[in-house]
Structure formats: C-alpha cells, structure tokens
Motif scaffolding. Structure first.
Motif, PDB file in Angstrom:
ATOM      1  N   UNK A 127       0.892  -1.197  -0.016  1.00 39.93           N
ATOM      2  CA  UNK A 127       0.023   0.070  -0.030  1.00 39.93           C
ATOM      3  C   UNK A 127       0.952   1.246  -0.142  1.00 39.93           C
ATOM      4  N   UNK A 128       1.959   1.259   0.903  1.00 36.84           N
ATOM      5  CA  UNK A 128       2.899   2.443   0.883  1.00 36.84           C
ATOM      6  C   UNK A 128       3.497   2.730  -0.616  1.00 36.84           C
ATOM      7  N   UNK A 129       4.069   1.636  -1.005  1.00 32.26           N
ATOM      8  CA  UNK A 129       4.493   1.552  -2.464  1.00 32.26           C
ATOM      9  C   UNK A 129       3.751   2.049  -3.265  1.00 32.26           C
ATOM     10  N   UNK A 130       2.350   1.673  -3.424  1.00 29.46           N
ATOM     11  CA  UNK A 130       1.623   2.101  -4.394  1.00 29.46           C
ATOM     12  C   UNK A 130       1.370   3.787  -4.161  1.00 29.46           C
ATOM     13  N   UNK A 131       1.202   4.148  -2.915  1.00 30.92           N
ATOM     14  CA  UNK A 131       0.949   5.401  -2.735  1.00 30.92           C
ATOM     15  C   UNK A 131       2.360   6.254  -3.328  1.00 30.92           C
ATOM     16  N   UNK A 132       3.624   5.672  -3.035  1.00 27.27           N
ATOM     17  CA  UNK A 132       4.608   6.347  -3.523  1.00 27.27           C
ATOM     18  C   UNK A 132       4.594   6.430  -5.367  1.00 27.27           C
ATOM     19  N   UNK A 133       4.084   5.345  -5.809  1.00 29.75           N
ATOM     20  CA  UNK A 133       4.071   5.310  -7.333  1.00 29.75           C
ATOM     21  C   UNK A 133       3.078   6.220  -7.829  1.00 29.75           C
ATOM     22  N   UNK A 134       2.012   6.105  -7.180  1.00 30.17           N
ATOM     23  CA  UNK A 134       0.819   7.174  -7.639  1.00 30.17           C
ATOM     24  C   UNK A 134       0.978   8.495  -7.416  1.00 30.17           C
ATOM     25  N   UNK A 135       1.749   8.938  -6.375  1.00 27.06           N
ATOM     26  CA  UNK A 135       2.092  10.266  -6.084  1.00 27.06           C
ATOM     27  C   UNK A 135       3.162  10.727  -7.292  1.00 27.06           C
ATOM     28  N   UNK A 136       4.050   9.900  -7.601  1.00 27.85           N
ATOM     29  CA  UNK A 136       4.857  10.178  -8.865  1.00 27.85           C
ATOM     30  C   UNK A 136       4.184  10.327 -10.246  1.00 27.85           C
ATOM     31  N   UNK A 137       3.267   9.081 -10.367  1.00 30.58           N
ATOM     32  CA  UNK A 137       2.365   9.462 -11.609  1.00 30.58           C
ATOM     33  C   UNK A 137       1.799  10.768 -11.645  1.00 30.58           C
ATOM     34  N   UNK A 138       1.113  11.153 -10.818  1.00 33.24           N
ATOM     35  CA  UNK A 138       0.335  12.232 -10.757  1.00 33.24           C
ATOM     36  C   UNK A 138       1.409  13.391 -10.980  1.00 33.24           C
ATOM     37  N   UNK A 139       2.572  13.429 -10.498  1.00 38.80           N
ATOM     38  CA  UNK A 139       3.464  14.658 -10.687  1.00 38.80           C
ATOM     39  C   UNK A 139       3.770  14.508 -12.320  1.00 38.80           C
ATOM     40  N   UNK A 140       4.020  13.324 -12.827  1.00 37.14           N
ATOM     41  CA  UNK A 140       4.322  13.210 -14.152  1.00 37.14           C
ATOM     42  C   UNK A 140       3.305  13.768 -15.021  1.00 37.14           C
ATOM     43  N   UNK A 165       4.904  -5.406 -10.843  1.00 37.16           N
ATOM     44  CA  UNK A 165       4.269  -4.674 -11.928  1.00 37.16           C
ATOM     45  C   UNK A 165       4.251  -2.975 -11.501  1.00 37.16           C
ATOM     46  N   UNK A 166       4.359  -2.675 -10.124  1.00 40.24           N
ATOM     47  CA  UNK A 166       4.298  -1.408  -9.804  1.00 40.24           C
ATOM     48  C   UNK A 166       5.717  -0.796  -9.954  1.00 40.24           C
ATOM     49  N   UNK A 167       6.809  -1.664  -9.757  1.00 36.28           N
ATOM     50  CA  UNK A 167       8.151  -1.475 -10.017  1.00 36.28           C
ATOM     51  C   UNK A 167       8.293  -0.956 -11.431  1.00 36.28           C
ATOM     52  N   UNK A 168       7.878  -1.946 -12.355  1.00 36.00           N
ATOM     53  CA  UNK A 168       8.111  -1.734 -13.835  1.00 36.00           C
ATOM     54  C   UNK A 168       7.217  -0.471 -14.171  1.00 36.00           C
ATOM     55  N   UNK A 169       6.153  -0.177 -13.648  1.00 35.60           N
ATOM     56  CA  UNK A 169       5.534   1.174 -14.004  1.00 35.60           C
ATOM     57  C   UNK A 169       6.096   2.449 -13.652  1.00 35.60           C
ATOM     58  N   UNK A 170       7.027   2.184 -12.271  1.00 37.61           N
ATOM     59  CA  UNK A 170       7.504   3.288 -11.590  1.00 37.61           C
ATOM     60  C   UNK A 170       8.790   3.546 -12.501  1.00 37.61           C
ATOM     61  N   UNK A 171       9.474   2.463 -13.193  1.00 33.81           N
ATOM     62  CA  UNK A 171      10.859   2.585 -14.032  1.00 33.81           C
ATOM     63  C   UNK A 171      10.267   3.205 -15.160  1.00 33.81           C
ATOM     64  N   UNK A 172       9.152   2.784 -15.817  1.00 31.62           N
ATOM     65  CA  UNK A 172       8.714   3.502 -17.260  1.00 31.62           C
ATOM     66  C   UNK A 172       8.486   4.900 -16.957  1.00 31.62           C
ATOM     67  N   UNK A 207      10.886   7.867 -18.928  1.00 31.74           N
ATOM     68  CA  UNK A 207      10.181   8.370 -19.989  1.00 31.74           C
ATOM     69  C   UNK A 207      10.693   9.964 -20.179  1.00 31.74           C
ATOM     70  N   UNK A 208      10.123  10.760 -21.122  1.00 29.77           N
ATOM     71  CA  UNK A 208      10.616  11.985 -21.444  1.00 29.77           C
ATOM     72  C   UNK A 208      10.363  12.784 -20.355  1.00 29.77           C
ATOM     73  N   UNK A 209       9.129  12.968 -19.845  1.00 23.96           N
ATOM     74  CA  UNK A 209       8.738  13.676 -18.803  1.00 23.96           C
ATOM     75  C   UNK A 209       9.458  13.514 -17.251  1.00 23.96           C
ATOM     76  N   UNK A 210       9.404  12.004 -17.146  1.00 20.73           N
ATOM     77  CA  UNK A 210      10.298  11.664 -15.629  1.00 20.73           C
ATOM     78  C   UNK A 210      11.642  12.099 -15.778  1.00 20.73           C
ATOM     79  N   UNK A 211      12.142  11.770 -16.826  1.00 17.11           N
ATOM     80  CA  UNK A 211      13.639  12.397 -16.962  1.00 17.11           C
ATOM     81  C   UNK A 211      13.846  13.970 -16.694  1.00 17.11           C
ATOM     82  N   UNK A 212      12.641  14.770 -17.292  1.00 20.91           N
ATOM     83  CA  UNK A 212      12.797  16.309 -17.171  1.00 20.91           C
ATOM     84  C   UNK A 212      12.760  16.384 -15.571  1.00 20.91           C
ATOM     85  N   UNK A 213      11.749  15.709 -14.938  1.00 21.32           N
ATOM     86  CA  UNK A 213      11.325  15.966 -13.590  1.00 21.32           C
ATOM     87  C   UNK A 213      12.716  15.537 -12.658  1.00 21.32           C
ATOM     88  N   UNK A 214      13.419  14.547 -13.125  1.00 20.71           N
ATOM     89  CA  UNK A 214      14.730  14.377 -12.181  1.00 20.71           C
ATOM     90  C   UNK A 214      15.632  15.473 -12.431  1.00 20.71           C
TER      91      UNK A 214
END
Length: 317
Positions: free
Chosen positions: A51-64, A239-246, A250-257
């Motif tokens: 659950x905690x990991x899903x929260x972290x991944x979803x938070x990042x997805x929203x930011x992206x 699955x979540x780890x793969x989604x987070x890595x993707x 990605x272009x937007x994730x790379x810019x956010x970094x």
C-alpha cells in the motif's frame, strides 16, 4: 521518482523488496496452525508495505501527468511558434535565393507543419476524442467484452441456481458463522448465474453437496490462500516497480529528475529559453524580409507556400 517518494518507498520496505521470512519453501505451504499464523502476519506486513509503495508510485504518476499537462499548456504554444518561424524562415530563404534546393526545403518544412490527423482517423475508430470505446475499456479492466448473448440464462443454469438458493440461502440458519459462510457462497453463486456459467454452477452444487469443510480442510485451504496471496503481492509489486521505472525513464520523468525539488521552476526556466529562441528566429526572419522589401517578400513567400501546399497529398487545388 522524486526523493520524497523514494524515501516513502524505502520506509515501506520496497527498496529492495524482500519476501517475508514466513513465506514457506517451494515445497508448498505448511498447514499447521503456527505456520498459518506466520503466513497471516507475513501477508498483513506485505499488504501494508505494498500500500505504501502504491502511494509512492501513484504520487509520482500524478506529478508526471501534471508536469506533462503543464508542459503542453505553457510550452506547447512556444514550440509551435518556433516551428512556425522555422517554416517562414525556410520560405524566406527560398524566396531570396530562388534555389531549387531551398525551395524543396521550404516545401518540406511547410508540409511538416501541417496539423496531425484527427484522433478518430489516426486510431481508425479504436479511439475517439472522448477516449476509449466501451469495448476497449472492458478489455483493459477485465470486464466482458461483449454483452451476454441472451437475457435469460439457460434452463440448466436456472435449475442449478434455484437448487443452490433453496439449500444454501443465509436466511435458513441463525448461527452467525454459518450465515457468513453461506453469504460468501451465495455471492459466488450469484456471480456464476449472472454470467450464465453452467459449469461454475455445477461445481458449486458439488461443493455444497460435499458439506462444510473440516477444521483441517479449512486450515489447509487458508494456508494455500495466504500463500497465493503472498505470491500475488509479489507480482503486484513487480508490476508497480515496472510502471515506476517506465515513468522515470520517459521524457517527462527524465525532465522531472532534473529538478525534483522545483518542477514548476524548471518549466519557467525552459519557457525562458524558448522565448530567447523565438526572439532570435524572429530577428532572423525580420532580417530576411528587410533585405527583400516587404512587398516582394510577401509575394514570393506566398508563392513558395502555395507550391508546398500544392504537393500535399489528397489536397484539392
């Protein structure tokens, strides 16, 4: 993933993710009470960590997603203006020189500036401006792709269902534990009946006829259920780890970094650079038009533009 989300994921025990010590070996789950208790605790711990990991991944997805939308909203017009200026400069150069190669480049630049096909045309009906059609949504969510073939299930399915209801209805007992068992069973029966699944109903009839499971059978079944749950949690985490890595790659994730602490400031910085590029290109265009004289330039550039548009496939003259 931003540092805060990464920290949350680490605190959740998912970087790295290790299976709980209570997971049995591949030989199969133990069925004694102590082993089942250990499995229960392991499942609870894994569920909370996931659950905690899903929260972290979803938070990042929203930011992206938000960054992507703001990037398009704020910077899209600037990129569009740069492309437009590139076309006008290419046409101005061609009008100045009259060189066939410059004219060819001007036509190509104008052609590349044409609008993209409509969504419906691009996806050939698979997606429209409103998004995915119901059939595609059903496929992606595991729902039925097609509606039932008939309104009423078959006679055999109806007979099996009636027999199950008459024998397993929760209202036939007062004991709360037995009532709960029957409610869970009837949920499965209702689902099979709504699907018109004769085989599932027949299997449920056999299960009910066999009677309630013994303590040992329930314990063994619970151990298998918990073990399967742990395996599912592990797969879900992958699955979540793969989604987070993707997202991160990605272009937007790379810019956010590039600016994890101030993504809004990064947008402003990029916009400033684009404005500088636009100013430079506008100055270049003004220089070209100044050489030619406004009237002569307008006629020649218009001619170059018409030449490019005349070669557009499927366009009327």
């Amino acid at each position: 993933m931003d540092p805060e989300a990464q920290q949350e994921a680490r605190q959740a025990g998912h970087e790295p993710y290790n299976a709980p010590e209570a997971v049995p070996s591949k030989g199969g789950p133990s069925t004694d009470g102590e082993a089942v208790d250990r499995l229960e605790r392991a499942v609870r711990a894994a569920e909370w960590a996931l659950i905690e990991y899903e929260i972290a991944v979803e938070t990042f997805r929203v930011e992206v997603e938000n960054f992507s939308r703001l990037h398009e909203q704020r910077l899209g017009p600037l990129y569009g203006r740069i492309e437009e200026l590139d076309v006008l400069i290419a046409e101005a150069v061609a009008a100045c020189s009259g060189d066939p190669e410059d004219l060819r480049r001007a036509r190509e630049a104008r052609a590349s500036f044409l609008p993209m096909p409509a969504v419906e045309e691009l996806y050939q009906g698979w997606m429209d401006s409103a998004g995915l059609p119901p059939e595609a949504v059903a496929m992606l969510t595991g729902q039925r792709v097609r509606p039932p073939e008939r309104v009423r299930p078959s006679e055999r399915a109806r007979r099996l269902y009636r027999e199950l209801v008459r024998s397993a209805h929760p209202d036939l007992v007062q004991d709360e534990a037995e009532r709960g068992r029957r409610e869970e069973f009837m949920t499965r029966a209702n689902k099979a009946y709504s699907d018109g699944d004769e085989e599932a109903l027949a299997a449920l009839a056999e299960e009910w006829a066999a009677g309630p499971p013994t303590v040992e059978e329930r314990e063994a079944a619970r151990g298998e259920e918990l073990y399967a749950r742990l395996e599912w949690l592990a797969r879900r985490k992958e699955t979540l780890a793969a989604a987070a890595a993707e997202l991160e790659e990605g272009a937007i994730g790379s810019m956010l970094r590039l600016a994890p602490d101030d993504p809004d400031g990064l947008l402003e910085e990029i916009a400033g650079r684009l404005h500088e590029r636009i100013a430079g290109k506008e100055a270049r265009l003004a220089e070209l038009t100044g050489r030619m004289g406004r009237a002569g330039y307008a006629g020649q550039v218009d001619e170059a533009g018409r030449a490019g548009r005349a070669e557009e496939p499927g366009r009327a003259g």
